[in-house]
Design a protein around this motif. Sequence first.
Motif, PDB file in Angstrom:
ATOM      1  N   ARG A  49      49.236  39.876  31.179  1.00  0.00           N
ATOM      2  CA  ARG A  49      47.819  39.698  31.585  1.00  0.00           C
ATOM      3  C   ARG A  49      47.065  39.209  30.350  1.00  0.00           C
ATOM      4  NH1 ARG A  49      46.107  44.803  32.276  1.00  0.00           N
ATOM      5  NH2 ARG A  49      48.191  45.607  31.859  1.00  0.00           N
ATOM      6  N   HIS A  78      36.836  40.415  29.673  1.00  0.00           N
ATOM      7  CA  HIS A  78      37.942  40.559  30.633  1.00  0.00           C
ATOM      8  C   HIS A  78      37.789  39.512  31.736  1.00  0.00           C
ATOM      9  CE1 HIS A  78      39.489  44.349  29.086  1.00  0.00           C
ATOM     10  NE2 HIS A  78      38.272  44.867  29.085  1.00  0.00           N
ATOM     11  N   ALA A  80      38.816  39.916  34.827  1.00  0.00           N
ATOM     12  CA  ALA A  80      38.595  40.557  36.127  1.00  0.00           C
ATOM     13  C   ALA A  80      37.111  40.704  36.465  1.00  0.00           C
ATOM     14  CB  ALA A  80      39.283  41.917  36.155  1.00  0.00           C
ATOM     15  N   ASP A  81      36.347  41.299  35.522  1.00  0.00           N
ATOM     16  CA  ASP A  81      34.944  41.594  35.864  1.00  0.00           C
ATOM     17  C   ASP A  81      33.962  41.052  34.826  1.00  0.00           C
ATOM     18  OD1 ASP A  81      35.593  43.166  33.760  1.00  0.00           O
ATOM     19  OD2 ASP A  81      34.995  45.070  34.674  1.00  0.00           O
TER      20      ASP A  81
END
Length: 337
Positions: A49, A78, A80-81
Motif C-alpha cells: 500500500r 493517505h 484513502a481519506d
Amino acid sequence: MVYRAEYLWIDGAEPTPEIRSKTKILPDGTEPGVWGYDGSSTNQAPGDRSDIVLQPVFQCPDPIRGGDNVLVMCETLHTADQSPIPSNTRAVAREAEDKYGDQDMWFGLEQEYTLLDPVTGWPAGFPEHGYPRPQGPYYCGVGAVKIFGRDLVERHAEACIRAGLKISGTNAEVMPGQWEFQIGPAGTVEVGDHLWIARYLLYRLAEDEDLEVSLEAKPMKGDWNGAGMHTNFSTGKMREDYDAIIAACEALGQPGKPEEHLAAYGVGIEDRLTGAHETQRFDQFSYGVSDRGASIRIPWQVAHDKKGYIEDRRPNANADPYLVSAVMTNTVGAVLT
Ligand code: ADP
Ligand code: MN
Ligand code: MN
Ligand code: MN
C-alpha cells in the motif's frame, strides 16, 4: 511550452527526517496539482500500500533553474481519506496556527550547520590528521586559514533571496566549517515552509561544491561547539509589553513543559545541551537577560526596551521547524490568550 515544478516533501527517515524531491514537467499556464510517490522507498508506507499523496501547499520561484520554474512544498496524505500521514508535521504546525494564530506569532530560526569534507568525513577546514587551532578566531571570522566554504554560503544566500524566502542573515560559526543562516521573522507554518526549502537549496547547491551538509547536533565530540537552531519567538503582546515576555518564559518552565519541548527539539539533545559551549544542561531549565548559558535568553535590547522577543537556545540543528514552531505556539499561546 513547458516549465518544471520541483515537488518537495519530508520523508520518514529515522531518526532524523530529510527532504526529498522530484520534478514534474507541466504545460505553461497550468498549476502544479496533486501528485504522489512511492512511500515504501521513504520509510513511510508498506510495499503493498505504497502510494502517498503529495498535496501542494506553498510555492516559490526555483532560483537554481530560473525562468518560470518553481519549487513546490507539499504535505503528505493517505490515499484513502486524504488525512495527513504521521510524518506530516506541517499539519501539526497548521493546527497550532489555527488555534493561536490570532496572537500573531513571529519566529526567527537560526539554522546552524556543518560543512563536511566527503572524503575524510571531517568538517571542512579540519586537517586530515590532528586538529585545527582551538576555537576563538572562527566565529564571524575572515581570512583563508579561518574560513572554509564561503562560496557555498554566498551562493545559498543568493538563491534564498531569489526564491523570495525570508532569509535574514548568515554568519560563520564558532567551529571551523560551521555556518549559520537565519529565516524570519515569519509565522508558525510559514517559518517551517521557508526553512525546509532553504535546507533543500543548501543541500542541492552543495552537490556542486564537493561538500556535504550535516545538521548533526554535535558533529565533533570534545571542545567544539555543537550545532543548534536557536528559536527567536514573539507574539503581538510580547512585542508591546515586558510582562508578556516574562509570562512566556514562565510558561516554558511549567512542570512537564521542558520535557515536552525537548522531545520536539531534535535528535541528540543530551550530547549538545551539556551546560558547556553556550548551552544550558538538557535537564535544567532557566531564563535570563543576555545569558547564553540559559535555556531561554532575553536579549539585552529587549530588557532595555521592555518589549520584543525571547530566544529559545535549546533546539538542535536537526530539529523539524514545523514541530518546534508548533510546540512553542501551543505552550505560549495557551498562557498569553
Ligand atoms: P543571535 O544574536 O542569537 O545570533 P541572530 O541575529 O542570528 O541572533 O537571529 C535573530 C533572529 O531573530 C533573526 O532571524 C530575526 O529575524 C529574528 N527576530 C528579530 N525580531 C524578532 C521578533 N520580534 N520575533 C521573532 N523573531 C525575531
Ligand atoms: Mn545567530
Ligand atoms: Mn549561532
Ligand atoms: Mn542565537
